[in-house]
Design a protein around this motif. Structure first.
Motif, PDB file in Angstrom:
ATOM      1  N   MET A   1       0.899  -1.173  -0.009  1.00  0.00           N
ATOM      2  CA  MET A   1       0.052   0.110   0.205  1.00  0.00           C
ATOM      3  C   MET A   1       0.905   1.394   0.109  1.00  0.00           C
ATOM      4  SD  MET A   1      -2.913   1.111   2.662  1.00  0.00           S
ATOM      5  CE  MET A   1      -3.487  -0.681   2.911  1.00  0.00           C
ATOM      6  N   GLU A   2       0.409   2.253  -0.939  1.00  0.00           N
ATOM      7  CA  GLU A   2       1.367   3.323  -0.863  1.00  0.00           C
ATOM      8  C   GLU A   2       1.387   4.247   0.179  1.00  0.00           C
ATOM      9  OE1 GLU A   2       1.599   7.110  -3.981  1.00  0.00           O
ATOM     10  OE2 GLU A   2       0.179   5.787  -4.341  1.00  0.00           O
ATOM     11  N   HIS A   3       0.192   4.553   0.921  1.00  0.00           N
ATOM     12  CA  HIS A   3      -0.169   5.064   2.110  1.00  0.00           C
ATOM     13  C   HIS A   3      -0.520   4.381   3.226  1.00  0.00           C
ATOM     14  CE1 HIS A   3       0.981   8.728   0.298  1.00  0.00           C
ATOM     15  NE2 HIS A   3       0.261   8.857  -0.627  1.00  0.00           N
ATOM     16  N   PRO A   4       0.370   3.785   4.050  1.00  0.00           N
ATOM     17  CA  PRO A   4      -0.066   2.977   5.148  1.00  0.00           C
ATOM     18  C   PRO A   4      -1.160   3.677   6.189  1.00  0.00           C
ATOM     19  CG  PRO A   4       2.228   3.520   5.376  1.00  0.00           C
ATOM     20  CD  PRO A   4       1.796   4.227   4.040  1.00  0.00           C
ATOM     21  N   GLU A   5      -0.896   5.036   6.184  1.00  0.00           N
ATOM     22  CA  GLU A   5      -1.894   5.927   6.940  1.00  0.00           C
ATOM     23  C   GLU A   5      -3.387   5.444   6.736  1.00  0.00           C
ATOM     24  OE1 GLU A   5       0.378   6.942   5.078  1.00  0.00           O
ATOM     25  OE2 GLU A   5       1.529   8.737   6.087  1.00  0.00           O
ATOM     26  N   ASN A   6      -3.544   5.149   5.539  1.00  0.00           N
ATOM     27  CA  ASN A   6      -5.143   4.778   4.764  1.00  0.00           C
ATOM     28  C   ASN A   6      -5.640   3.527   5.567  1.00  0.00           C
ATOM     29  OD1 ASN A   6      -5.109   7.200   3.852  1.00  0.00           O
ATOM     30  ND2 ASN A   6      -4.824   6.424   1.628  1.00  0.00           N
ATOM     31  N   ASP A   7      -4.521   2.761   6.188  1.00  0.00           N
ATOM     32  CA  ASP A   7      -5.117   1.363   6.776  1.00  0.00           C
ATOM     33  C   ASP A   7      -6.134   1.664   7.640  1.00  0.00           C
ATOM     34  OD1 ASP A   7      -3.438  -1.543   6.756  1.00  0.00           O
ATOM     35  OD2 ASP A   7      -5.103  -0.991   8.162  1.00  0.00           O
ATOM     36  N   ASP A   8      -7.031   0.652   7.615  1.00  0.00           N
ATOM     37  CA  ASP A   8      -8.284   0.548   8.762  1.00  0.00           C
ATOM     38  C   ASP A   8      -7.618   0.758  10.120  1.00  0.00           C
ATOM     39  OD1 ASP A   8     -10.058   0.711   6.813  1.00  0.00           O
ATOM     40  OD2 ASP A   8     -10.447  -1.759   6.976  1.00  0.00           O
ATOM     41  N   LEU A   9      -6.359   0.560  10.185  1.00  0.00           N
ATOM     42  CA  LEU A   9      -5.728   0.714  11.468  1.00  0.00           C
ATOM     43  C   LEU A   9      -5.733   1.831  12.155  1.00  0.00           C
ATOM     44  CD1 LEU A   9      -4.525  -1.885  12.732  1.00  0.00           C
ATOM     45  CD2 LEU A   9      -2.400  -0.879  12.326  1.00  0.00           C
ATOM     46  N   TYR A  10      -5.563   2.989  11.188  1.00  0.00           N
ATOM     47  CA  TYR A  10      -5.481   4.336  11.662  1.00  0.00           C
ATOM     48  C   TYR A  10      -6.962   5.025  11.091  1.00  0.00           C
ATOM     49  CZ  TYR A  10      -0.742   2.845  11.410  1.00  0.00           C
ATOM     50  OH  TYR A  10       0.283   2.188  11.611  1.00  0.00           O
ATOM     51  N   LYS A  11      -7.675   4.829  12.153  1.00  0.00           N
ATOM     52  CA  LYS A  11      -9.067   5.596  11.921  1.00  0.00           C
ATOM     53  C   LYS A  11      -9.175   7.079  12.188  1.00  0.00           C
ATOM     54  CE  LYS A  11     -12.140   1.825  12.394  1.00  0.00           C
ATOM     55  NZ  LYS A  11     -11.535   1.095  11.683  1.00  0.00           N
ATOM     56  N   GLY A  12      -9.728   7.721  11.285  1.00  0.00           N
ATOM     57  CA  GLY A  12      -9.532   9.104  11.139  1.00  0.00           C
ATOM     58  C   GLY A  12      -8.477   9.879  10.371  1.00  0.00           C
ATOM     59  N   LEU A  13      -7.771   8.754  10.032  1.00  0.00           N
ATOM     60  CA  LEU A  13      -6.697   9.588   9.054  1.00  0.00           C
ATOM     61  C   LEU A  13      -6.792   9.091   7.524  1.00  0.00           C
ATOM     62  CD1 LEU A  13      -3.021   8.983  10.737  1.00  0.00           C
ATOM     63  CD2 LEU A  13      -4.105  10.965   9.864  1.00  0.00           C
ATOM     64  N   LYS A  14      -6.723   9.996   6.796  1.00  0.00           N
ATOM     65  CA  LYS A  14      -6.774   9.647   5.228  1.00  0.00           C
ATOM     66  C   LYS A  14      -5.904  10.652   4.626  1.00  0.00           C
ATOM     67  CE  LYS A  14     -10.241   9.160   1.851  1.00  0.00           C
ATOM     68  NZ  LYS A  14      -9.318   8.286   0.829  1.00  0.00           N
ATOM     69  N   VAL A  15      -4.837   9.993   3.759  1.00  0.00           N
ATOM     70  CA  VAL A  15      -4.030  10.502   2.879  1.00  0.00           C
ATOM     71  C   VAL A  15      -4.774  10.954   1.375  1.00  0.00           C
ATOM     72  CG1 VAL A  15      -1.912  10.991   1.929  1.00  0.00           C
ATOM     73  CG2 VAL A  15      -1.972  10.164   4.217  1.00  0.00           C
ATOM     74  N   ASN A  16      -5.164  11.934   1.236  1.00  0.00           N
ATOM     75  CA  ASN A  16      -5.536  12.066  -0.510  1.00  0.00           C
ATOM     76  C   ASN A  16      -4.762  11.989  -1.290  1.00  0.00           C
ATOM     77  OD1 ASN A  16      -8.283  12.798   0.298  1.00  0.00           O
ATOM     78  ND2 ASN A  16      -7.617  14.768   0.899  1.00  0.00           N
ATOM     79  N   LYS A  17      -5.052  11.700  -2.505  1.00  0.00           N
ATOM     80  CA  LYS A  17      -4.350  11.497  -3.705  1.00  0.00           C
ATOM     81  C   LYS A  17      -3.968  12.773  -4.168  1.00  0.00           C
ATOM     82  CE  LYS A  17      -4.445   8.428  -8.096  1.00  0.00           C
ATOM     83  NZ  LYS A  17      -4.047   9.531  -8.816  1.00  0.00           N
ATOM     84  N   GLY A  18      -2.418  12.853  -4.287  1.00  0.00           N
ATOM     85  CA  GLY A  18      -1.983  14.216  -4.713  1.00  0.00           C
ATOM     86  C   GLY A  18      -1.908  14.524  -5.978  1.00  0.00           C
ATOM     87  N   VAL A  19      -1.701  15.824  -6.542  1.00  0.00           N
ATOM     88  CA  VAL A  19      -1.362  16.096  -7.764  1.00  0.00           C
ATOM     89  C   VAL A  19       0.097  16.351  -8.219  1.00  0.00           C
ATOM     90  CG1 VAL A  19      -3.685  17.184  -8.250  1.00  0.00           C
ATOM     91  CG2 VAL A  19      -1.898  18.361  -7.300  1.00  0.00           C
ATOM     92  N   ALA A  20       0.600  16.337  -9.356  1.00  0.00           N
ATOM     93  CA  ALA A  20       1.906  16.429  -9.429  1.00  0.00           C
ATOM     94  C   ALA A  20       2.366  17.669  -9.170  1.00  0.00           C
ATOM     95  CB  ALA A  20       2.376  16.188 -11.027  1.00  0.00           C
ATOM     96  N   ASP A  21       3.695  17.761  -8.917  1.00  0.00           N
ATOM     97  CA  ASP A  21       4.259  19.021  -8.426  1.00  0.00           C
ATOM     98  C   ASP A  21       4.456  19.887  -9.689  1.00  0.00           C
ATOM     99  OD1 ASP A  21       4.779  19.262  -5.812  1.00  0.00           O
ATOM    100  OD2 ASP A  21       6.988  18.395  -5.748  1.00  0.00           O
ATOM    101  N   VAL A  22       4.488  21.267  -9.545  1.00  0.00           N
ATOM    102  CA  VAL A  22       4.678  21.930 -10.751  1.00  0.00           C
ATOM    103  C   VAL A  22       6.118  22.170 -11.373  1.00  0.00           C
ATOM    104  CG1 VAL A  22       2.557  23.721 -10.445  1.00  0.00           C
ATOM    105  CG2 VAL A  22       4.998  24.035  -9.212  1.00  0.00           C
ATOM    106  N   PRO A  23       6.183  22.079 -12.313  1.00  0.00           N
ATOM    107  CA  PRO A  23       7.779  22.130 -12.748  1.00  0.00           C
ATOM    108  C   PRO A  23       8.410  23.316 -12.309  1.00  0.00           C
ATOM    109  CG  PRO A  23       6.278  22.315 -14.637  1.00  0.00           C
ATOM    110  CD  PRO A  23       5.276  22.077 -13.513  1.00  0.00           C
ATOM    111  N   THR A  24       9.713  23.129 -12.267  1.00  0.00           N
ATOM    112  CA  THR A  24      10.328  24.542 -11.804  1.00  0.00           C
ATOM    113  C   THR A  24      10.509  25.347 -12.665  1.00  0.00           C
ATOM    114  OG1 THR A  24      12.389  23.241 -11.940  1.00  0.00           O
ATOM    115  CG2 THR A  24      11.696  23.474  -9.899  1.00  0.00           C
ATOM    116  N   VAL A  25      10.370  25.095 -14.072  1.00  0.00           N
ATOM    117  CA  VAL A  25      10.400  25.868 -15.415  1.00  0.00           C
ATOM    118  C   VAL A  25       9.196  25.916 -15.917  1.00  0.00           C
ATOM    119  CG1 VAL A  25      11.537  26.150 -17.613  1.00  0.00           C
ATOM    120  CG2 VAL A  25      12.738  25.218 -15.892  1.00  0.00           C
ATOM    121  N   ASN A  26       8.648  27.080 -16.304  1.00  0.00           N
ATOM    122  CA  ASN A  26       7.198  27.164 -16.781  1.00  0.00           C
ATOM    123  C   ASN A  26       7.166  26.813 -18.221  1.00  0.00           C
ATOM    124  OD1 ASN A  26       4.925  28.299 -17.562  1.00  0.00           O
ATOM    125  ND2 ASN A  26       5.305  30.246 -17.134  1.00  0.00           N
TER     126      ASN A  26
END
Ligand code: GDP
Length: 365
Positions: free
Chosen positions: A1-26
């Motif tokens: 699992m990518e984010h162990p925090e999302n396991d049922d073990l840790y109730k009340g914790l949820k890591v959302n799926k992120g978006v890609a970082d903006v590139p340093t060059v526009n």
């Protein structure tokens, strides 16, 4: 699992799926910076329509040291020439602090108010200010820089005075073709640039100050002799009497000079750029000069002389450049110079040898 925090073990914790970082060059930057490449004909068409963006880009080509840019620039200038020559060209000089920026701003606004279109150019080969800093010049002339009928361009920065001056002269042609009927060429009033400006304007205006002790203020006599009008700035507040006194002194000094070729006797006026006093009178003086010199033929005579001067200047520049960049010359120049220093040959023999070498080299090519 990518984010162990999302396991049922840790109730009340949820890591959302992120978006890609903006590139340093526009990634869009390139697209924005890409300029349309105009053909010389498109440049000319744009300039004749008064398109300021195209005019600016053409001036950039004129100022460029690149060979390809110069080729295009020369073609544009040639095609613009028949549409040029109709403006009133005014040179403005004065030592730093004399109030050139303030005065050009106010004087320029006065002309814009009269329905004129004004280009403000500069010749200032020594200045750090001019190194590409358009903003610098724009903030110096605050009101004018907001006017659509004003075109402000700082001094071309690269090269010798001759080179810088030639670029300004060529820029005048483009501005006139774009419909600017008044051109100001500004210089700092302390060096050689006045002579260069004098060789491209119809009227030469010298800004002076009152009450700074020596009334000639380090302005060389030669510059005063070139002036068609001397205007004494900061004639306001406590300074009015001093300004009037300075004006009288200048009038007296001018009487000592030989009469000018134009037959015009230079006028001395006082004004205040800051408080917008006496500006109208300056423009009226220039109008009178134009009328006077057009009537007696001097106006055309001077423009012809200037055209001739620039032809020879260009020839001289090209010759000098070709001579000093010739590989055969470059090879021998240092050695020949040393021979002169060692008293082995005279300067004149040395010069002749170098010239012979150059001429033999180019005729063999
Ligand atoms: P430049 O270096 O020749 O371009 O001179 P500026 O236009 O920058 O003016 C130099 C200083 O003189 C500035 O602080 C201006 O505010 C001031 N100044 C310019 N014109 C006048 C004027 O007519 N009257 C007064 N009292 N001050 C002025």
């Amino acid at each position: 699992m990518e984010h162990p925090e999302n396991d049922d073990l840790y109730k009340g914790l949820k890591v959302n799926k992120g978006v890609a970082d903006v590139p340093t060059v526009n990634p869009y930057l390139k697209k924005r910076l890409q300029r349309k490449e105009y053909t010389p004909a498109e440049f000319v068409e744009g300039i004749l329509k008064g398109n300021i963006t195209i005019l600016s880009q053409a001036v950039t080509l004129v100022e460029s040291a690149k060979y390809e840019h110069q080729q295009v620039a020369q073609e544009i200038i040639e095609k613009c020439l028949p549409h040029a020559g109709k403006s009133v060209r005014i040179g403005i000089t004065g030592v730093p602090g004399a109030g050139k920026s303030t005065s050009i701003d106010v004087f320029g606004m006065h002309l814009i108010g009269k329905g004129r279109k004004l280009a403000v150019l500069a010749i200032d080969p020594s200045s750090e200010r001019s190194k590409g800093s358009i903003l610098g010049d724009k903030t110096r002339m605050e009101a004018l820089s907001r006017e659509k009928n004003a075109f402000i361009r700082p001094s071309p920065s690269a090269g010798s005075l001759g080179g810088v001056a030639r670029k300004t002269r060529e820029t005048i042609v483009l501005c006139e073709a774009a419909g600017f009927d008044t051109v100001f060429v500004e210089t700092v009033g302390v060096g050689q640039s006045e002579t260069a400006v004098h060789s491209m304007v119809d009227f030469f205006l010298l800004i002076q100050l009152a009450g700074t002790g020596d009334e000639l203020q380090g302005i060389k006599r030669g510059i005063m002799e070139m002036a068609d009008g001397i205007i004494i700035n900061k004639a306001d507040g406590d300074n009015i009497d001093k300004a009037n006194l300075a004006a009288a002194q200048f009038r007296n000094a001018l009487h000592l000079f030989p009469p000018s070729e134009s037959g015009w006797f230079p006028k001395v006026l006082t004004y205040s750029g800051y408080y917008n006093l006496g500006i109208k009178e300056i423009w009226e003086m220039i109008g009178k000069y134009m009328e006077f010199t057009k009537k007696n033929g001097y106006f055309n005579h001077k423009r012809n002389e200037q055209a001739k001067y620039w032809m020879y200047e260009s020839i001289n520049d090209t010759l000098r450049e070709k001579f000093y960049h010739n590989p055969a010359v470059e090879n021998r120049l240092g050695i020949t110079e040393q021979q002169v220093l060692n008293n082995e040959i005279s300067s004149f023999v040395a010069a002749k040898r170098m010239m012979d070498l150059f001429l033999a080299d180019i005729s063999g090519k």
